[in-house]
Each structure stands twice: as structure tokens, then as C-alpha cells.
Design an enzyme around this catalytic site. Structure first.
Site, PDB file in Angstrom:
ATOM      1  N   LYS A 150      66.266  17.791   8.026  1.00 59.14           N
ATOM      2  CA  LYS A 150      65.218  17.699   8.580  1.00 59.14           C
ATOM      3  C   LYS A 150      64.559  18.946   8.578  1.00 59.14           C
ATOM      4  CE  LYS A 150      62.823  18.373  11.887  1.00 59.14           C
ATOM      5  NZ  LYS A 150      61.557  18.991  11.648  1.00 59.14           N
ATOM      6  N   GLY A 177      59.598  15.768   9.128  1.00 55.03           N
ATOM      7  CA  GLY A 177      58.679  15.292  10.028  1.00 55.03           C
ATOM      8  C   GLY A 177      58.889  15.950  11.465  1.00 55.03           C
ATOM      9  N   GLY A 203      60.237  17.432  14.767  1.00 49.21           N
ATOM     10  CA  GLY A 203      61.411  17.561  15.703  1.00 49.21           C
ATOM     11  C   GLY A 203      61.597  16.281  16.566  1.00 49.21           C
ATOM     12  N   VAL A 215      61.747  12.676  13.918  1.00 49.75           N
ATOM     13  CA  VAL A 215      62.852  12.518  12.881  1.00 49.75           C
ATOM     14  C   VAL A 215      64.128  13.367  13.452  1.00 49.75           C
ATOM     15  CG1 VAL A 215      63.438  13.320  10.496  1.00 49.75           C
ATOM     16  CG2 VAL A 215      61.164  12.151  11.145  1.00 49.75           C
ATOM     17  N   GLY A 216      63.896  14.530  14.073  1.00 53.01           N
ATOM     18  CA  GLY A 216      65.127  15.184  14.424  1.00 53.01           C
ATOM     19  C   GLY A 216      65.940  14.613  15.434  1.00 53.01           C
ATOM     20  N   CYS A 247      65.860  35.901  13.659  1.00 54.85           N
ATOM     21  CA  CYS A 247      66.799  35.738  14.829  1.00 54.85           C
ATOM     22  C   CYS A 247      67.745  36.953  14.884  1.00 54.85           C
ATOM     23  CB  CYS A 247      67.462  34.509  14.708  1.00 54.85           C
ATOM     24  SG  CYS A 247      68.533  34.256  13.026  1.00 54.85           S
ATOM     25  N   GLU A 275      63.125  36.712  23.346  1.00 55.96           N
ATOM     26  CA  GLU A 275      63.098  36.505  21.969  1.00 55.96           C
ATOM     27  C   GLU A 275      61.457  36.811  21.683  1.00 55.96           C
ATOM     28  OE1 GLU A 275      64.559  33.660  19.607  1.00 55.96           O
ATOM     29  OE2 GLU A 275      65.334  35.061  18.158  1.00 55.96           O
TER      30      GLU A 275
HETATM   31  P1  NDP Z   1      62.732  25.401  16.945  1.00 57.64           P
HETATM   32  O1  NDP Z   1      63.634  25.316  17.882  1.00 57.64           O
HETATM   33  O2  NDP Z   1      61.225  24.802  17.593  1.00 57.64           O
HETATM   34  O3  NDP Z   1      62.751  24.480  15.707  1.00 57.64           O
HETATM   35  C1  NDP Z   1      63.571  24.441  14.740  1.00 57.64           C
HETATM   36  C2  NDP Z   1      63.815  23.034  14.293  1.00 57.64           C
HETATM   37  O4  NDP Z   1      64.247  21.897  15.207  1.00 57.64           O
HETATM   38  C3  NDP Z   1      62.521  22.414  13.621  1.00 57.64           C
HETATM   39  O5  NDP Z   1      62.725  21.765  12.532  1.00 57.64           O
HETATM   40  C4  NDP Z   1      61.974  21.497  14.565  1.00 57.64           C
HETATM   41  O6  NDP Z   1      61.209  20.485  14.212  1.00 57.64           O
HETATM   42  C5  NDP Z   1      63.315  20.880  14.823  1.00 57.64           C
HETATM   43  N1  NDP Z   1      63.339  20.223  16.396  1.00 57.64           N
HETATM   44  C6  NDP Z   1      62.399  20.367  17.509  1.00 57.64           C
HETATM   45  N2  NDP Z   1      62.809  19.473  18.512  1.00 57.64           N
HETATM   46  C7  NDP Z   1      63.637  18.846  18.214  1.00 57.64           C
HETATM   47  C8  NDP Z   1      64.510  17.750  18.694  1.00 57.64           C
HETATM   48  N3  NDP Z   1      64.131  17.460  19.786  1.00 57.64           N
HETATM   49  N4  NDP Z   1      65.496  17.100  18.222  1.00 57.64           N
HETATM   50  C9  NDP Z   1      65.878  17.507  16.687  1.00 57.64           C
HETATM   51  N5  NDP Z   1      65.144  18.562  16.254  1.00 57.64           N
HETATM   52  C10 NDP Z   1      64.079  19.246  16.893  1.00 57.64           C
HETATM   53  O7  NDP Z   1      62.483  27.028  16.209  1.00 57.64           O
HETATM   54  P2  NDP Z   1      61.309  27.346  15.245  1.00 57.64           P
HETATM   55  O8  NDP Z   1      61.002  26.437  14.092  1.00 57.64           O
HETATM   56  O9  NDP Z   1      60.080  27.593  16.083  1.00 57.64           O
HETATM   57  O10 NDP Z   1      62.103  28.723  14.749  1.00 57.64           O
HETATM   58  C11 NDP Z   1      62.087  29.689  15.468  1.00 57.64           C
HETATM   59  C12 NDP Z   1      63.268  29.773  16.231  1.00 57.64           C
HETATM   60  O11 NDP Z   1      64.533  29.760  15.332  1.00 57.64           O
HETATM   61  C13 NDP Z   1      63.528  31.306  16.758  1.00 57.64           C
HETATM   62  O12 NDP Z   1      63.665  31.081  18.225  1.00 57.64           O
HETATM   63  C14 NDP Z   1      64.715  31.965  16.141  1.00 57.64           C
HETATM   64  O13 NDP Z   1      65.598  32.764  16.939  1.00 57.64           O
HETATM   65  C15 NDP Z   1      65.483  30.619  15.713  1.00 57.64           C
HETATM   66  N6  NDP Z   1      66.243  31.207  14.643  1.00 57.64           N
HETATM   67  C16 NDP Z   1      67.647  31.401  14.738  1.00 57.64           C
HETATM   68  C17 NDP Z   1      68.349  31.613  13.796  1.00 57.64           C
HETATM   69  C18 NDP Z   1      69.815  31.663  13.662  1.00 57.64           C
HETATM   70  O14 NDP Z   1      70.383  31.763  12.763  1.00 57.64           O
HETATM   71  N7  NDP Z   1      70.572  32.006  14.904  1.00 57.64           N
HETATM   72  C19 NDP Z   1      67.651  31.772  12.381  1.00 57.64           C
HETATM   73  C20 NDP Z   1      66.415  31.748  12.246  1.00 57.64           C
HETATM   74  C21 NDP Z   1      65.730  31.338  13.515  1.00 57.64           C
HETATM   75  P3  NDP Z   1      59.588  20.574  14.693  1.00 57.64           P
HETATM   76  O15 NDP Z   1      59.221  21.783  13.600  1.00 57.64           O
HETATM   77  O16 NDP Z   1      58.851  19.576  14.431  1.00 57.64           O
HETATM   78  O17 NDP Z   1      59.387  21.251  16.025  1.00 57.64           O
END
Ligand code: NDP
Length: 475
Positions: free
Chosen positions: A174, A205, A207, A210-211, A283, A383
């Protein structure tokens, strides 16, 4: 303008080895971060698509989990070759979609090496171990749900997929819907590698739709998630009902510790590079720069000059080091933090609020260096996910370690010193999953966080073990 959108319309998901129109009908807008203009739409998958993808992965599991190491290595080789052939399209997609500077082609290179790194790991990995009278078998955990963020989505897909396949798991991915273009390019490449049907499924889709369906589903045994700490907590709570194995790679507020014996020219370059990685949207970004009190003035003078090596600009310009933020929401978030830093008493050395004068539209921010920051200020604790760095002073080594560890995060740290043994001693006292001394890097070493930066590790043998369950057979 020739865009990846025109080549591959983003209205398909990948289930059971086929590109199919999703059951979900919601359209999600994609914007060009350079000018804020609409560039396309993605048709999003829904719970029905997630169900179908999980069913396909479940039916492919018995055969894939029984494959030999050689078969898996061969599959990873085909995937690597195929993804390598799509590098140009992939770079175009990450630039168009979230403004990744083309100068940083490592984003794309690492997507390819994710496969070669896992091949190397697998070649040396033993799935059976002997402990006393027991033979311990490491068995694939089952169907894995892989959830990825927009910043370097293709790399996270490649890395998590390579590891899961190496373990003998089948997957449902996803990706972030904001990454629909890079997802489509990489999906096409992965499809061309010809994996058995159902081993790989990709459903773009929301989060919370689909997530959430994946993290709650009883037929999914493992979740590997990269994203924010906030979402990581939701996923952990959703996964507990079915007792899924969970790997969470979350946020960070990484310290760059500059020791008093460091060459300040090199250390300032290294610290800025660590802070501005992926336009600050990483990150692992080193966003807290810890400088000895007595060398502050010298450091600020050098760092101010070196900020010119990180020009903000059009991501297609090869000189550009820092592109726009991914979205208007992210732009506003960065602005809020810059204003908050000023309000809390931090001093702007370079940058500040608003857009750079040469880029009055789009999601460009001014790369900002703050001084007079204390570790209790919000800009030092949260962050920001943008090119905003805080310089914090320390008295002595112990004080530096204390400040570095005074964080809810513990993902990464950087140490700069002319004495690598001394730097190593400091590194061993840091509550983080990874420490880079003077810019050193090892891709097969475990990656993940202490504290609220996550649970579990990725990459190499540690990453592979995250997709395996030990079974002890005593005779
Ligand atoms: P998010 O946490 O908002 O989203 C990450 C993914 O999770 C997306 O695909 C999102 O879908 C999905 N998601 C959201 N809600 C749910 C749910 N309830 N159940 C399952 N899946 C869900 O992060 P961002 O996309 O905004 O990315 C940035 C963040 O990622 C930063 O905070 C950064 O620190 C972190 N990050 C961490 C890394 C690491 O390796 N530690 C590396 C890179 C980034 P949707 O897009 O629909 O919300």
C-alpha cells in the site's frame, strides 16, 4: 511537457499478476510542487481491492514459501535488472511528483541496489540453525503488508519487497497515493520481471481505507511500515487484534554532533548534507546540529558560507540541491515551525519564513539555519520534515550526549571528529539505531529506531529475520 502521467495513466492497481481498474472510484489530485498546478489524478483502490489483493497473496503463499534460496535469488536478480531499466522514468517520476532534485539520483540508484543488497544477504543467510538438540528452522511469516510513505516511495517498495520475497513471503503493498507516478513506474518494472502470479500485489489507496484494511486483516501476518510516528501508533493498535508481527520505521530528530577536534569545514559540509537530505524531507535528516560552545562563532561563519552549496531551485536544474516541499500542506507545516522558532527566541542565521524571491510560486521554502536554539524548543523536539536546521551548543562531551539523547526519537545520529576512536566511544552512548561517523555508510547494517522512532530493523540479515518465524524442532 512529457510526463510519466501521459505514458502511464494512473488508474490501475496490480492484483494477482494483472493490472486492473480498481473497484474504488475516488479520484485523488496530484499537484506539481514546482508551481502548485494540477498534473493528474489517481483512481484510488478501496477495501474491496485490498481484500482481492490479500486473497491473491494468500493463494500464492504455499508455492512461494516453499521455493529454494536459489529460486528467490534468481527472482531478485530479474527484479533488479528490470528496475534498473526503468531508472530514467523513475527519476522523472520522483521529480515531477514530489520535486526531488535530479542531482540526487541516489534516490533511484538505491531502489536498484535494494535488490542486489538482499541478494548478497540471502547468499550468506542460513535458514536452519542448530541449538543444542534442537534444529531451528526460520520459516516465512506469511502474507506481508508493506505500507510506504511518499518520500522515496519507490525505494521503500523495493527494499521491503526484496526482503519479504527473500524470506519466502508474498506481499500486498500500500504505497502513498501521493506517490502514484513512481509507484506506477516501479510496478510496471516489477511486473516485467515475471514473478509468479499473486506473489506481488500493489494497491494504491488511502491509509485509513486500504492501509487499515491490510493492518486489520486476519490473513496478513506481518506489517512493515515506514512513515510518521503518529501513523505508526495507529497501525500498531490496529495490528494487535490479529497479533501481527510489526516492523515500524518512523520519524526522527537526529543529532549531528560536531566534536571540538573536528575539521569544521568538513563537519559543516557533512552536517548540512545530513540535514538537507531529500530537501529536508528525510526521516534520517540531521536536524539538530550540536556544536561546542567555544567554537560556535567559527562554526556559524563556515556554515553560513557553505549554505551556498545547497541552492534551492527547480528540481530539474542539475545545480539544485533543495527542491520544493511535496505539498502545500507540508509547505504550511514548515512555515509554522519557522515562525514558532522565532517566537521561542531562536535566531535566524540564514533563510527564514516565506518563499525564496526567485521562486514566488509552488512549495519552495527558504533553507533555514537557526542558532541560539535550546533543546527544549519545539523546533528541536519535533520532526519538521523540511530544510530547517537548529544549532544547539554544548559544554563538554557528556553534555553533548545528554542533549543528543534528550529526544523522544532515536533513529539516527552523525558524529564528526578527527579522532575516530573518540567518535566511536561517543557513538556507543547514543540511544539511536544508527550512527554515522564522518559520513560513513554501510547499507547492509540494520536500520531502524530506538524509542518512538520505531520497532524492529530493516536491511541485511536483521531485516530478513523480521519476515521469519523461528520453529524449534527437538529430537
Ligand atoms: P504517514 O505516516 O502519514 O503515511 C505513511 C503511509 O501510511 C502512507 O502510505 C499512508 O497513507 C499510510 N497510512 C496512513 N494512515 C494509515 C492507517 N490508519 N493504516 C494504515 N496505513 C496508513 O507519513 P508520510 O507519508 O507523511 O511520510 C512522512 C513521514 O514518514 C515522516 O514523519 C517521516 O519521518 C516518516 N519516514 C520514516 C522513515 C523511516 O525509515 N524511519 C523514512 C521515511 C519517512 P496515506 O498517504 O493515505 O495517508
Amino acid at each position: 511537457m512529457k510526463t510519466v502521467m501521459q505514458s502511464y495513466p494512473v488508474n490501475q492497481v496490480y492484483i494477482g499478476g494483472n493490472f486492473v481498474t480498481p473497484h474504488g472510484s475516488e479520484l485523488f489530485d496530484l499537484f506539481n510542487p514546482v508551481n502548485g498546478k494540477l498534473i493528474g489524478q489517481v483512481q484510488l483502490a478501496d477495501e474491496v481491492d485490498a481484500e482481492m489483493a490479500i486473497a491473491a497473496a494468500k493463494s500464492a503463499l504455499p508455492r512461494w514459501s516453499a521455493t529454494s534460496k536459489e529460486v528467490r535469488i534468481e527472482a531478485l536478480r530479474r527484479l533488479q535488472v528490470s528496475v534498473a531499466a526503468s531508472k530514467v522514468d523513475l527519476l522523472e517520476a520522483v521529480t515531477t511528483e514530489y520535486g526531488a532534485p535530479q542531482r540526487n539520483s541516489y534516490m533511484v540508484d538505491s531502489t536498484v541496489t535494494a535488490f542486489s543488497n538482499m541478494i548478497k544477504t540471502l547468499e550468506e543467510f542460513d535458514f536452519t540453525r542448530k541449538i543444542g538438540r534442537a534444529r531451528v528452522e526460520l520459516a516465512p511469516v506469511g502474507v506481508a503488508g508493506l505500507i510506504t510513505p511518499w518520500n522515496s516511495d519507490a525505494f521503500f517498495i523495493a527494499d521491503k519487497l526484496a526482503t519479504a520475497l527473500a524470506a519466502g513471503c508474498t506481499v500486498v503493498i500500500k504505497p502513498s497515493e501521493m506517490s502514484a507516478m513512481q509507484t506506477h513506474v516501479i510496478t510496471k518494472a516489477l511486473h516485467e520481471a515475471g514473478l509468479p502470479k499473486g506473489v506481488l500485489n500493489i494497491v494504491t489507496g488511502r491509509g485509513d481505507v486500504v492501509g487499515s484494511a491490510i493492518t486489520r486483516h486476519p490473513d496478513v501476518s506481518k506489517i512493515s511500515f515506514t512513515g510518521s510516528t503518529e501513523t505508526g501508533k495507529i497501525i500498531l493498535s490496529q495490528a494487535v487484534e490479529t497479533m501481527k508481527r510489526v516492523t515500524l520505521e518512523l520519524g526522527g530528530k537526529s543529532p549531528s554532533i560536531i566534536l571540538d577536534d573536528a575539521d569544521l569545514e568538513e563537519a559543516a559540509s557533512g552536517a548540512l548534507m545530513a540535514g538537507f537530505a531529500n530537501s529536508g524531507q528525510a526521516c534520517v535528516a540531521g536536524t539538530r546540529i550540536l556544536v561546542p560552545e567555544k567554537r560556535l562563532a567559527e562554526f556559524l561563519a563556515i556554515a553560513t558560507e557553505k549554505m551556498a552549496d545547497f541552492p534551492v531551485g527547480d528540481p530539474r536544474d542539475p545545480a539544485t540541491a533543495i527542491g520544493p516541499m511535496v505539498s502545500e500542506r507540508q509547505w504550511n507545516r514548515v512555515q509554522r515551525y519557522i515562525h514558532r522558532g522565532v517566537a521561542d527566541g531562536a535566531r535566524i542565521v540564514v533563510g527564514g519564513p516565506g518563499r525564496p524571491t526567485e521562486f514566488p510560486e509552488g512549495y519552495f521554502v527558504r533553507p533555514t539555519l537557526f542558532a541560539d536554539v535550546t533543546n527544549d524548543m519545539l523546533i528541536a523536539r519535533e520532526e519538521i520534515f523540511g530544510p530547517v536546521l537548529s544549532v544547539i551548543t554544548y559544554r563538554d562531551e557528556n553534555h553533548a550526549v545528554e542533549i543528543a539523547n534528550d529526544s523522544t526519537y532515536g533513529l539516527h545520529a552523525y558524529v564528526f571528529s578527527s579522532d575516530s576512536e573518540r567518535a566511536g566511544r561517543i557513538a556507543s552512548r547514543l540511544e539511536v539505531g544508527r550512527v554515522s561517523i564522518n559520513g560513513a555508510y554501510e547499507p547492509l547494517s540494520p536500520f531502524g529506531g530506538f524509542k518512538q522512532s520505531g520497532i524492529g530493523r530493516e536491511y541485511g540479515a536483521f531485516g530478513l529475520e523480521g519476515f521469519l518465524e523461528p520453529r524449534s524442532i527437538m529430537a
